[in-house]
Design an enzyme around this catalytic site. Structure first.
Site, PDB file in Angstrom:
ATOM      1  N   HIS A 109       0.820  -1.217   0.000  1.00 23.66           N
ATOM      2  CA  HIS A 109       0.000   0.000   0.000  1.00 23.66           C
ATOM      3  C   HIS A 109       0.855   1.269   0.000  1.00 23.66           C
ATOM      4  CE1 HIS A 109      -3.806  -2.228   1.703  1.00 23.66           C
ATOM      5  NE2 HIS A 109      -3.586  -2.475   0.426  1.00 23.66           N
ATOM      6  N   CYS A 136       9.490  17.859  -7.687  1.00 28.20           N
ATOM      7  CA  CYS A 136       9.834  16.438  -7.795  1.00 28.20           C
ATOM      8  C   CYS A 136      11.350  16.337  -7.992  1.00 28.20           C
ATOM      9  CB  CYS A 136       9.101  15.831  -8.991  1.00 28.20           C
ATOM     10  SG  CYS A 136       9.734  14.207  -9.472  1.00 28.20           S
ATOM     11  N   GLY A 175      -2.234  -9.137  12.506  1.00 23.53           N
ATOM     12  CA  GLY A 175      -2.765  -7.806  12.828  1.00 23.53           C
ATOM     13  C   GLY A 175      -3.486  -7.117  11.692  1.00 23.53           C
TER      14      GLY A 175
HETATM   15  P1  OAD Z   1      -7.513  -2.483  10.521  1.00 27.46           P
HETATM   16  O1  OAD Z   1      -7.586  -1.294  11.417  1.00 27.46           O
HETATM   17  O2  OAD Z   1      -8.636  -2.733   9.616  1.00 27.46           O
HETATM   18  O3  OAD Z   1      -7.346  -3.805  11.404  1.00 27.46           O
HETATM   19  C1  OAD Z   1      -6.368  -3.914  12.400  1.00 27.46           C
HETATM   20  C2  OAD Z   1      -6.476  -5.310  13.012  1.00 27.46           C
HETATM   21  O4  OAD Z   1      -5.431  -5.442  13.973  1.00 27.46           O
HETATM   22  C3  OAD Z   1      -7.794  -5.602  13.747  1.00 27.46           C
HETATM   23  O5  OAD Z   1      -8.281  -6.866  13.349  1.00 27.46           O
HETATM   24  C4  OAD Z   1      -7.377  -5.594  15.222  1.00 27.46           C
HETATM   25  O6  OAD Z   1      -8.140  -6.531  15.993  1.00 27.46           O
HETATM   26  C5  OAD Z   1      -5.940  -6.044  15.143  1.00 27.46           C
HETATM   27  N1  OAD Z   1      -5.108  -5.569  16.268  1.00 27.46           N
HETATM   28  C6  OAD Z   1      -5.193  -4.403  16.944  1.00 27.46           C
HETATM   29  N2  OAD Z   1      -4.256  -4.328  17.891  1.00 27.46           N
HETATM   30  C7  OAD Z   1      -3.529  -5.474  17.809  1.00 27.46           C
HETATM   31  C8  OAD Z   1      -2.413  -6.005  18.529  1.00 27.46           C
HETATM   32  N3  OAD Z   1      -1.824  -5.323  19.511  1.00 27.46           N
HETATM   33  N4  OAD Z   1      -1.945  -7.222  18.180  1.00 27.46           N
HETATM   34  C9  OAD Z   1      -2.529  -7.926  17.175  1.00 27.46           C
HETATM   35  N5  OAD Z   1      -3.574  -7.486  16.469  1.00 27.46           N
HETATM   36  C10 OAD Z   1      -4.075  -6.271  16.772  1.00 27.46           C
HETATM   37  O7  OAD Z   1      -6.131  -2.386   9.731  1.00 27.46           O
HETATM   38  P2  OAD Z   1      -5.661  -3.166   8.428  1.00 27.46           P
HETATM   39  O8  OAD Z   1      -6.232  -4.535   8.390  1.00 27.46           O
HETATM   40  O9  OAD Z   1      -4.181  -3.017   8.330  1.00 27.46           O
HETATM   41  O10 OAD Z   1      -5.423   0.707   3.413  1.00 27.46           O
HETATM   42  O11 OAD Z   1      -6.314  -2.305   7.294  1.00 27.46           O
HETATM   43  C11 OAD Z   1      -6.121  -2.672   5.957  1.00 27.46           C
HETATM   44  C12 OAD Z   1      -6.081  -1.448   5.091  1.00 27.46           C
HETATM   45  O12 OAD Z   1      -7.260  -0.680   5.290  1.00 27.46           O
HETATM   46  C13 OAD Z   1      -4.956  -0.489   5.398  1.00 27.46           C
HETATM   47  O13 OAD Z   1      -3.737  -0.845   4.780  1.00 27.46           O
HETATM   48  C14 OAD Z   1      -5.482   0.784   4.842  1.00 27.46           C
HETATM   49  C15 OAD Z   1      -6.890   0.716   5.359  1.00 27.46           C
HETATM   50  O14 OAD Z   1      -7.844   1.432   4.679  1.00 27.46           O
HETATM   51  C16 OAD Z   1      -5.215   1.803   2.684  1.00 27.46           C
HETATM   52  O15 OAD Z   1      -5.074   2.891   3.174  1.00 27.46           O
HETATM   53  C17 OAD Z   1      -5.155   1.517   1.207  1.00 27.46           C
END
Ligand code: OAD
Length: 233
Positions: A109, A136, A175
């Site tokens: 990303h 740039c 995560g």
């Molecule tokens: P999310 O905020 O959707 O999910 C984070 C996950 O991490 C959740 O399932 C939490 O339960 C878990 N979590 C939180 N704290 C934790 C810990 N200490 N240990 C283990 N797990 C933990 O974030 P992403 O899945 O990364 O994209 O989101 C995916 C994408 O959505 C991002 O890359 C971003 C966003 O929109 C773009 O910006 C293109």
């Protein structure tokens, strides 16, 4: 199970949560504080570039106040000590994997510390701000944007990722909520090609049912434990 010979790891915001970076979908997370359409789409950028440049300038600057945690460090140890093939793919735009010691990280990303020129399309390392419309480094046009993949845009290096997913015998998701495709589909891709699949997360994700095994807990605890296990064979 003995030591796998090829591992693909996917990380998400949860691995950086204990370092103090807000996740996206938690209560009070980034997507409650800001509208996705405003700060994470090409249309939002076209409508209000100052808002978008400022949002990412602040997030880039905030990296100075956080540090990698034991989960990032454990994955760096795995990279150093694991004898098989390893691909670390992150959805995160922070630099905590690198600061934790990982040398080879695929930022699907994009990255906060990178600029993308909308004129020449070159990517350049970027540590400062963009709000003042700097030139740039490649073509000198004042047309830089954050090198972050927005909704509606294609993530980086998908060919390389799918190749690794087809070849791996272990896929581990750490995560991530499994809410955003294509990353959310990696587990099914790996599994369809015969890999074992493991999820390490604080709570069950949307795609939990696709994994052979889910371990619930904090990444800073679960990841070092898992790395120890893999290296012990
Ligand atoms: P999310 O905020 O959707 O999910 C984070 C996950 O991490 C959740 O399932 C939490 O339960 C878990 N979590 C939180 N704290 C934790 C810990 N200490 N240990 C283990 N797990 C933990 O974030 P992403 O899945 O990364 O994209 O989101 C995916 C994408 O959505 C991002 O890359 C971003 C966003 O929109 C773009 O910006 C293109």
């Amino acid at each position: 199970m003995g030591q796998p010979s090829s591992i693909v790891i996917l990380t998400g915001a949860g691995i950086s949560a204990e370092s103090g970076i807000d996740t996206f979908r938690s209560a009070g997370g980034l997507w409650e504080q800001h509208r996705v359409e405003d700060v994470a789409t090409p249309e939002g950028f076209a409508r209000n570039p100052n808002l978008v440049l400022n949002f990412y300038d602040m997030r880039r600057a905030a990296l100075a106040n956080v540090a990698p945690n034991p989960a990032h460090e454990a994955l760096a140890r795995l990279e150093r000590e694991f004898r098989g093939d390893l691909l670390l793919v992150t959805q995160n735009v922070d630099d905590l994997h690198e600061r934790g010691g990982s040398a080879r990280v695929l930022h699907m990303h994009g990255e906060l510390k990178s600029a993308l020129c909308t004129s020449c399309e070159m990517r350049s390392p970027w540590l400062g701000t963009m709000i003042e419309r700097p030139a740039c480094p490649v073509c000198r046009a004042p047309t830089l944007r954050p090198d972050v993949v927005w909704f509606g845009e294609m993530p980086y290096e998908m060919g390389r990722i799918y190749q690794a997913l087809e070849a791996c015998d272990l896929f581990v998701s750490i995560g991530t909520s499994g809410a955003v495709y294509p990353a959310a589909g990696f587990v099914q891709e790996a599994r369809a090609n015969g890999a074992r699949t493991l999820e390490l997360n604080l709570e069950r994700s949307e795609g939990s049912r696709f994994f052979h095994e889910t371990r619930l807990g904090a990444a800073s605890v679960l990841v070092p434990e898992w790395v120890e296990e893999v290296l012990a064979g």
